[in-house]
Motif scaffolding. Structure first.
Motif, PDB file in Angstrom:
ATOM      1  N   LEU A 165      36.106  25.325  48.464  1.00 22.12           N
ATOM      2  CA  LEU A 165      35.224  25.281  47.009  1.00 22.12           C
ATOM      3  C   LEU A 165      34.587  23.860  47.009  1.00 22.12           C
ATOM      4  O   LEU A 165      35.033  22.890  47.587  1.00 22.12           O
ATOM      5  CB  LEU A 165      36.327  25.337  45.801  1.00 22.12           C
ATOM      6  CG  LEU A 165      37.099  26.184  45.577  1.00 22.12           C
ATOM      7  CD1 LEU A 165      38.193  26.300  44.623  1.00 22.12           C
ATOM      8  CD2 LEU A 165      36.306  27.813  45.356  1.00 22.12           C
ATOM      9  N   CYS A 183      31.347  33.588  40.942  1.00 22.34           N
ATOM     10  CA  CYS A 183      31.892  32.940  39.789  1.00 22.34           C
ATOM     11  C   CYS A 183      30.639  32.304  38.866  1.00 22.34           C
ATOM     12  O   CYS A 183      30.696  32.319  37.595  1.00 22.34           O
ATOM     13  CB  CYS A 183      32.838  31.865  40.108  1.00 22.34           C
ATOM     14  SG  CYS A 183      34.478  32.462  40.712  1.00 22.34           S
ATOM     15  N   SER A 223      40.333  36.645  44.337  1.00 26.43           N
ATOM     16  CA  SER A 223      39.533  35.707  43.772  1.00 26.43           C
ATOM     17  C   SER A 223      38.052  35.915  44.132  1.00 26.43           C
ATOM     18  O   SER A 223      37.784  36.442  45.141  1.00 26.43           O
ATOM     19  CB  SER A 223      39.839  34.205  44.316  1.00 26.43           C
ATOM     20  OG  SER A 223      39.554  34.083  45.560  1.00 26.43           O
ATOM     21  N   LEU A 224      37.255  35.438  43.307  1.00 31.30           N
ATOM     22  CA  LEU A 224      35.944  35.747  43.477  1.00 31.30           C
ATOM     23  C   LEU A 224      35.048  34.562  44.323  1.00 31.30           C
ATOM     24  O   LEU A 224      35.419  33.345  44.190  1.00 31.30           O
ATOM     25  CB  LEU A 224      35.253  35.975  42.020  1.00 31.30           C
ATOM     26  CG  LEU A 224      35.972  37.000  40.984  1.00 31.30           C
ATOM     27  CD1 LEU A 224      35.192  36.632  39.718  1.00 31.30           C
ATOM     28  CD2 LEU A 224      35.807  38.238  41.340  1.00 31.30           C
ATOM     29  N   PRO A 225      34.086  34.944  44.947  1.00 32.86           N
ATOM     30  CA  PRO A 225      33.267  33.862  45.452  1.00 32.86           C
ATOM     31  C   PRO A 225      32.691  32.993  44.702  1.00 32.86           C
ATOM     32  O   PRO A 225      32.328  33.263  43.546  1.00 32.86           O
ATOM     33  CB  PRO A 225      32.188  34.795  46.358  1.00 32.86           C
ATOM     34  CG  PRO A 225      32.620  36.084  46.463  1.00 32.86           C
ATOM     35  CD  PRO A 225      33.719  36.442  45.342  1.00 32.86           C
ATOM     36  N   GLU A 226      32.485  31.615  44.849  1.00 32.61           N
ATOM     37  CA  GLU A 226      32.012  30.900  44.003  1.00 32.61           C
ATOM     38  C   GLU A 226      30.526  31.124  43.521  1.00 32.61           C
ATOM     39  O   GLU A 226      30.344  30.823  42.326  1.00 32.61           O
ATOM     40  CB  GLU A 226      31.992  29.399  44.702  1.00 32.61           C
ATOM     41  CG  GLU A 226      31.846  28.253  43.880  1.00 32.61           C
ATOM     42  CD  GLU A 226      31.864  26.865  44.661  1.00 32.61           C
ATOM     43  OE1 GLU A 226      31.347  26.060  44.060  1.00 32.61           O
ATOM     44  OE2 GLU A 226      32.610  26.792  45.294  1.00 32.61           O
ATOM     45  N   LYS A 253      41.493  27.382  49.998  1.00 30.95           N
ATOM     46  CA  LYS A 253      40.072  27.855  49.237  1.00 30.95           C
ATOM     47  C   LYS A 253      39.062  26.619  49.538  1.00 30.95           C
ATOM     48  O   LYS A 253      39.334  25.356  49.307  1.00 30.95           O
ATOM     49  CB  LYS A 253      40.371  27.764  47.593  1.00 30.95           C
ATOM     50  CG  LYS A 253      41.286  28.999  47.369  1.00 30.95           C
ATOM     51  CD  LYS A 253      40.552  29.993  47.472  1.00 30.95           C
ATOM     52  CE  LYS A 253      41.413  31.447  47.048  1.00 30.95           C
ATOM     53  NZ  LYS A 253      40.546  32.496  47.199  1.00 30.95           N
TER      54      LYS A 253
END
Length: 180
Positions: free
Chosen positions: A147, A24, A18-21, A145
């Motif tokens: 987020l 994203c 997954s990509l860092p926020e 995660k």
């Protein structure tokens, strides 16, 4: 044609996770801007998914594969099932005439979830069960995660089964996540 040196977004996520926020946000903004342009021209892609988002050598996002794209006005409903079930909103999966631009918001919500988490928000192995989950519950995020509440709220807004409550492109651009 421009070269998509880093392949498609799904391939990138499978390879790197997954990509860092923050990444994203930058990449997703490119998708929003691209769709805003298309929708202003009354063009709907109708097959938005990670596999149709290509990355150049600088990881700039490019929307690809316009094989299902159509010109359609805001007032016209569509009845054609296009795209992938895993990215489709419940109204399409139920065979209900739908607003294609709103359906693309749902697909974008699935894409953003995948970018953030690295997996699909819904299990599409049983479409009837998936529709039930889509209609009756908010998508959940893995606890591991970390987020922001703003991005989670935006994903929930985009994956809203009620059309009158689902985010629009303007809502996305004005969201707390994009403006934080």
């Amino acid at each position: 044609m421009e070269k998509a040196a880093h392949g498609d977004l799904l391939e990138h996520i499978k390879k790197n996770g997954s990509l860092p926020e923050g990444i994203c946000k930058s990449m997703f903004r490119q998708l929003v801007d691209g769709l805003k342009y298309l929708h202003a021209k009354d063009v709907v892609h109708r097959d938005l998914k990670c596999e149709n988002l290509l990355l150049d050598e600088c990881d700039h996002l490019k929307v690809a594969d316009f094989g299902f794209a159509r010109v359609i006005s805001d007032t016209k409903l569509s009845e054609t099932f296009c795209g992938s079930a895993a990215y489709a909103p419940p109204e399409i999966l139920q065979g209900i005439p739908y607003h294609p631009k709103s359906a693309e918001i749902w697909s974008m919500g699935v894409i953003l979830y995948i970018m953030l988490v690295g997996m699909m928000p819904y299990d599409d192995s049983d479409v009837k069960a998936m529709i039930k989950v889509q209609l009756n519950s908010k998508v959940s995020f893995p606890e591991k995660k970390k987020l922001t509440p703003e991005v989670k709220a935006l994903v929930h807004w985009m994956l809203e089964p009620r059309l009158d409550k689902r985010a629009s492109l303007d809502d996305i651009l004005a969201s707390d996540w994009f403006n934080s």
